[in-house]
Scaffold this motif. Structure first.
Motif, PDB file in Angstrom:
ATOM      1  N   GLY A 148       0.871  -1.301  -0.087  1.00 32.15           N
ATOM      2  CA  GLY A 148      -0.105  -0.084  -0.102  1.00 32.15           C
ATOM      3  C   GLY A 148       0.946   1.305  -0.154  1.00 32.15           C
ATOM      4  N   HIS A 149       0.195   2.351   0.394  1.00 37.69           N
ATOM      5  CA  HIS A 149       1.233   3.465   0.625  1.00 37.69           C
ATOM      6  C   HIS A 149       1.673   3.726   1.689  1.00 37.69           C
ATOM      7  N   GLY A 150       1.390   3.014   2.823  1.00 40.50           N
ATOM      8  CA  GLY A 150       2.018   2.962   3.875  1.00 40.50           C
ATOM      9  C   GLY A 150       1.791   3.925   5.115  1.00 40.50           C
ATOM     10  N   VAL A 151       0.550   4.497   4.809  1.00 36.35           N
ATOM     11  CA  VAL A 151       0.029   5.514   5.771  1.00 36.35           C
ATOM     12  C   VAL A 151      -1.443   4.958   6.386  1.00 36.35           C
ATOM     13  N   ASP A 152      -1.559   5.095   7.609  1.00 38.62           N
ATOM     14  CA  ASP A 152      -2.837   4.397   8.133  1.00 38.62           C
ATOM     15  C   ASP A 152      -3.284   5.724   8.979  1.00 38.62           C
TER      16      ASP A 152
END
Ligand SMILES: O=C(O)C(=O)C[C@H](O)[C@H](O)CO
Ligand SMILES: [Mg+2]
Length: 403
Positions: A370-374
């Motif tokens: 994914g884009h690595g941010v939650d």
């Protein structure tokens, strides 16, 4: 796979942010940044009323089709509210696709073009001396590139300069727009002195940048570009308002100072003439305001044909979701120039856990699928939205001017 649910999360850890979360029937979810500084609730209403109901039941893997459905289907194409809403959907769908593929987003885009992403930080000071101290602090922290903005004698409050030394600069600082006073003459007389002092103290190697923030006319911008030529700026940003793209043609005839523009653009068509005529060197549109990864990829490809490189907008009013996705894009895009970086507050980072890291003046992309941010929704709920407006500028005689 189907989109089962989507909803917006509005939170203000340090400042306002809008996040779109899209949840699939297989439990995979993606998030996108939908923050449009000072107009946050307009995007929330657009998403809730017009976009989310149309997404339910669709296949989230069909990113291209959904992008065109939202763009063409609106009939009213473009505009910051529409394109921010589309961008949030697009970013969330790329997040889902990369999670499903088990890959970090940059791999899905085509893989790494570089090992790390050079950023520029912001040095500000109420006068030249205090500004130089801030530049020195950035150099000590490893920055290779620094944007330099100093107070101007005779102008009480100026774009980009924090209220107190070391403080974070936040322009959206009032419920309704604060009114500032602007003098082009005082500004133009001062800026070359600032850059002379920067080169005198830091030598030739440091990349230095400056943001005019839309305030000049083309011929005034041409004068500034010429006068700072000896100091070899990395770029001069937003030197005139860019609705009239031809203005840059005039500036270009007069100066070799590299020109950057585009943080308020929301479409490739805002930049088409600028790029095709080679009137600019860096395009600053970014994912959140210009239709997401799908549209910015087209814009970057067009720019690459004309030697224009990317320099994505990266102020604190874009959330870590945008920054995280931008770092993947920057890691992949062949014609990368530089990435703006204004560090978020600690509370912001707590609400948006992420895997990118800053090291030695660069960002290193993460490897999480994914884009690595939650987003931590419980933490987000502790910070309610409060209206915050950007300022307006008036000339010394009271005439309303560009901010
Ligand atoms: O980061 C920059 O270059 C800016 O000009 C920041 C803008 O003033 C800010 O994003 C307005 O919301
Ligand atoms: Mg700017």
């Amino acid at each position: 796979m189907k989109i089962e649910r989507a909803y917006t999360i509005v939170t203000a850890p340090g400042r306002n942010f809008v996040t779109l979360k899209i949840v699939t029937d297989e439990g995979v979810y993606g998030i996108g940044d939908a923050t449009l500084n000072g107009r946050e609730q307009a995007v929330v209403a657009y998403l809730e009323e017009h976009v989310i109901p149309a997404l339910i039941g669709r296949d989230p893997q069909r990113i291209e089709d959904i992008w065109h459905y939202l763009y063409r289907g609106a009939y009213w194409r473009r505009g910051p509210v529409t394109m921010t809403a589309i961008a949030a959907v697009d970013m969330a769908l790329w997040d889902i696709k990369a999670k499903v593929a088990g890959m970090p987003l940059y791999q899905l885009l085509g893989g790494k073009s570089r090992e790390r992403v050079m950023v520029y930080g912001h040095a500000t000071g109420k006068d030249i001396e205090s500004c130089l101290e801030e530049v020195a602090r950035h150099v000590e922290q490893g920055y290779r590139a620094v944007r330099v903005q100093a107070g101007v004698p005779g102008i009480a409050s100026i774009y980009g300069v924090a209220k107190r030394p070391g403080e974070r600069y936040e322009p959206a600082d009032a419920d309704l727009p604060a009114e500032h006073v602007w003098s082009t003459a005082k500004y133009l007389n001062h800026v070359p002195k600032l850059f002379a002092a920067v080169r005198e103290r830091f030598g030739d190697d440091l990349h230095v940048l400056h943001d005019v923030h839309h305030r000049l006319t083309p011929i005034e911008a041409a004068r500034l570009g010429k006068e700072v030529e000896p100091y070899h700026l990395f770029w001069l940003e937003d030197c005139v308002p860019a609705e009239n793209q031809e203005s840059f043609g005039l500036i270009r005839q007069h100066t070799t100072t590299p020109l950057a523009v585009g943080e308020v653009f929301n479409s490739l068509f805002d930049a088409k003439a600028l790029i095709e005529n080679q009137w600019i060197d860096y395009i600053r549109a970014t994912l959140t305001h210009a239709g997401g990864i799908t549209h910015m990829r087209r814009l970057a490809d067009l720019a690459g044909l004309y030697h224009v490189r990317t320099g994505f907008h990266g102020p604190t009013d874009l959330s870590p979701v945008c920054l995280g996705a931008a770092i993947h894009f920057d890691t992949w895009v062949p014609n990368f120039g530089i990435q703006e970086y204004m560090p978020h507050a600690d509370v912001t980072n707590e609400v948006f856990p992420h895997d990118y890291r800053f090291e030695d003046g660069h960002f290193i992309v993460g490897e999480t699928p994914g884009h690595g941010v939650d987003i931590d929704e419980d933490a987000a709920a502790q910070y309610p939205y409060r209206r915050a407006s950007l300022p307006v500028n008036r000339l010394e005689d009271g005439t309303l001017w560009h901010w």
